[in-house]
Write an enzyme that holds these catalytic residues in place. Structure first.
Site, PDB file in Angstrom:
ATOM      1  N   CYS A  79       0.838  -1.202   0.000  1.00  0.00           N
ATOM      2  CA  CYS A  79       0.000   0.000   0.000  1.00  0.00           C
ATOM      3  C   CYS A  79       0.876   1.256   0.000  1.00  0.00           C
ATOM      4  O   CYS A  79       1.492   1.558  -1.017  1.00  0.00           O
ATOM      5  CB  CYS A  79      -0.997  -0.045   1.161  1.00  0.00           C
ATOM      6  SG  CYS A  79      -2.375   1.106   0.981  1.00  0.00           S
ATOM      7  N   HIS A 166      -3.473  -5.464   0.498  1.00  0.00           N
ATOM      8  CA  HIS A 166      -2.978  -5.929   1.796  1.00  0.00           C
ATOM      9  C   HIS A 166      -2.996  -7.456   1.857  1.00  0.00           C
ATOM     10  O   HIS A 166      -4.016  -8.058   2.190  1.00  0.00           O
ATOM     11  CB  HIS A 166      -3.826  -5.336   2.923  1.00  0.00           C
ATOM     12  CG  HIS A 166      -3.588  -3.880   3.112  1.00  0.00           C
ATOM     13  ND1 HIS A 166      -2.596  -3.393   3.930  1.00  0.00           N
ATOM     14  CD2 HIS A 166      -4.182  -2.795   2.558  1.00  0.00           C
ATOM     15  CE1 HIS A 166      -2.592  -2.077   3.882  1.00  0.00           C
ATOM     16  NE2 HIS A 166      -3.548  -1.689   3.056  1.00  0.00           N
ATOM     17  N   GLU A 168      -1.740  -9.262   4.051  1.00  0.00           N
ATOM     18  CA  GLU A 168      -1.737  -9.702   5.448  1.00  0.00           C
ATOM     19  C   GLU A 168      -3.121  -9.862   6.056  1.00  0.00           C
ATOM     20  O   GLU A 168      -3.253 -10.403   7.155  1.00  0.00           O
ATOM     21  CB  GLU A 168      -0.902  -8.730   6.300  1.00  0.00           C
ATOM     22  CG  GLU A 168      -1.528  -7.366   6.527  1.00  0.00           C
ATOM     23  CD  GLU A 168      -1.296  -6.350   5.419  1.00  0.00           C
ATOM     24  OE1 GLU A 168      -1.534  -5.158   5.667  1.00  0.00           O
ATOM     25  OE2 GLU A 168      -0.882  -6.729   4.298  1.00  0.00           O
TER      26      GLU A 168
END
EC number: 6.3.5.2
Length: 189
Positions: A79, A166, A168
Site C-alpha cells: 500500500c 494488503h 496480510e
C-alpha cells in the site's frame, strides 16, 4: 525453506502488526522497526528482506526512501510502501477513484516471482485512497484492477516489489502465498 530474518518497517498503518504476525506465523524470524531507524541499525540486524508497511500519509514515511535507495536486499512495499517505492524511482501517486477499503478483483498481467500462483485473477482487500498513477521507468507492471491500473509492480533489475493491496488481511485470497513468494526471493538472493 529455512528461517529468514524479515524486518517490517512501521509506517504507522493499522495493519503493521498483522504483517508482523503473518510473517511470524509463516515461521520467519521477524521484527517491527520504526521508520526512523538508521540504515546502519537495520543492516546490523542482518535481514534477508524488508517489508514496508502501509500507513496514513507520505509525510510520515521517515527514512523509507533511504532504505529503498541504499539497502541491497529484497524489499516488498505494501500500500503506502508500494507508493513510496514508485515515488522513489520517479513514478507518480495520486488520489484513487475508490477511497477506503474494499474487496477488489485483481488481474495478474505478469505472473513473476512475487505473484507466482496468484493469477490469472485474485480477490484482494485494498485501499485506494491513494495509489500509483504513473509506473516508474525501471519497473514492470504486474497487476491491475478496474479501480487501479497499477496494483502491483517490480523493479527490472533489483528485487524490489510493490502491491497496492494488503496480503496480510484475511479478506485477501492467497495473501500467504504472496508472502511465501517474497520469502523465496529473499532466500534465493
Amino acid at each position: 525453506m529455512k528461517e529468514l530474518k524479515i524486518i517490517v518497517i512501521n509506517n504507522y498503518g493499522q495493519f503493521c502488526h498483522l504483517i508482523h504476525r503473518t510473517v511470524r506465523d509463516l515461521d520467519m524470524d521477524t521484527k517491527i522497526v520504526a521508520n526512523t531507524t538508521s540504515v546502519e541499525d537495520i543492516l546490523d540486524e542482518e535481514p534477508d528482506g524488508i517489508i514496508l508497511s502501509g500507513g496514513p500519509s507520505m509525510e510520515r514515511v521517515g527514512s523509507c526512501q533511504e532504505y529503498v535507495e541504499s539497502i541491497d536486499i529484497p524489499i516488498l512495499g505494501i500500500c503506502l510502501g508500494h507508493q513510496l517505492i514508485a515515488q522513489t524511482f520517479g513514478g507518480h501517486t495520486g488520489a484513487g477513484k475508490l477511497g477506503g477499503y474494499a474487496a477488489i478483483d485483481v488481474e495478474v498481467i505478469e505472473e513473476d516471482d512475487i505473484l507466482k500462483g496468484l493469477g490469472p485473477r485474485t480477490s484482494v482487500w485494498a485501499s485506494h485512497a491513494d495509489e500509483v498513477t504513473v509506473l516508474p521507468d525501471e519497473f514492470i507492471h504486474l497487476a491491475r484492477s478496474d479501480v487501479c491500473e497499477i496494483e502491483a509492480m517490480r523493479h527490472e533489475e533489483r528485487p524490489i516489489y510493490g502491491v497496492q493491496w494488503h496480503p496480510e488481511v484475511a479478506h485477501t485470497d492467497k495473501g500467504e502465498e504472496l508472502f511465501m513468494n517474497f520469502f523465496k526471493v529473499c532466500e534465493d538472493y
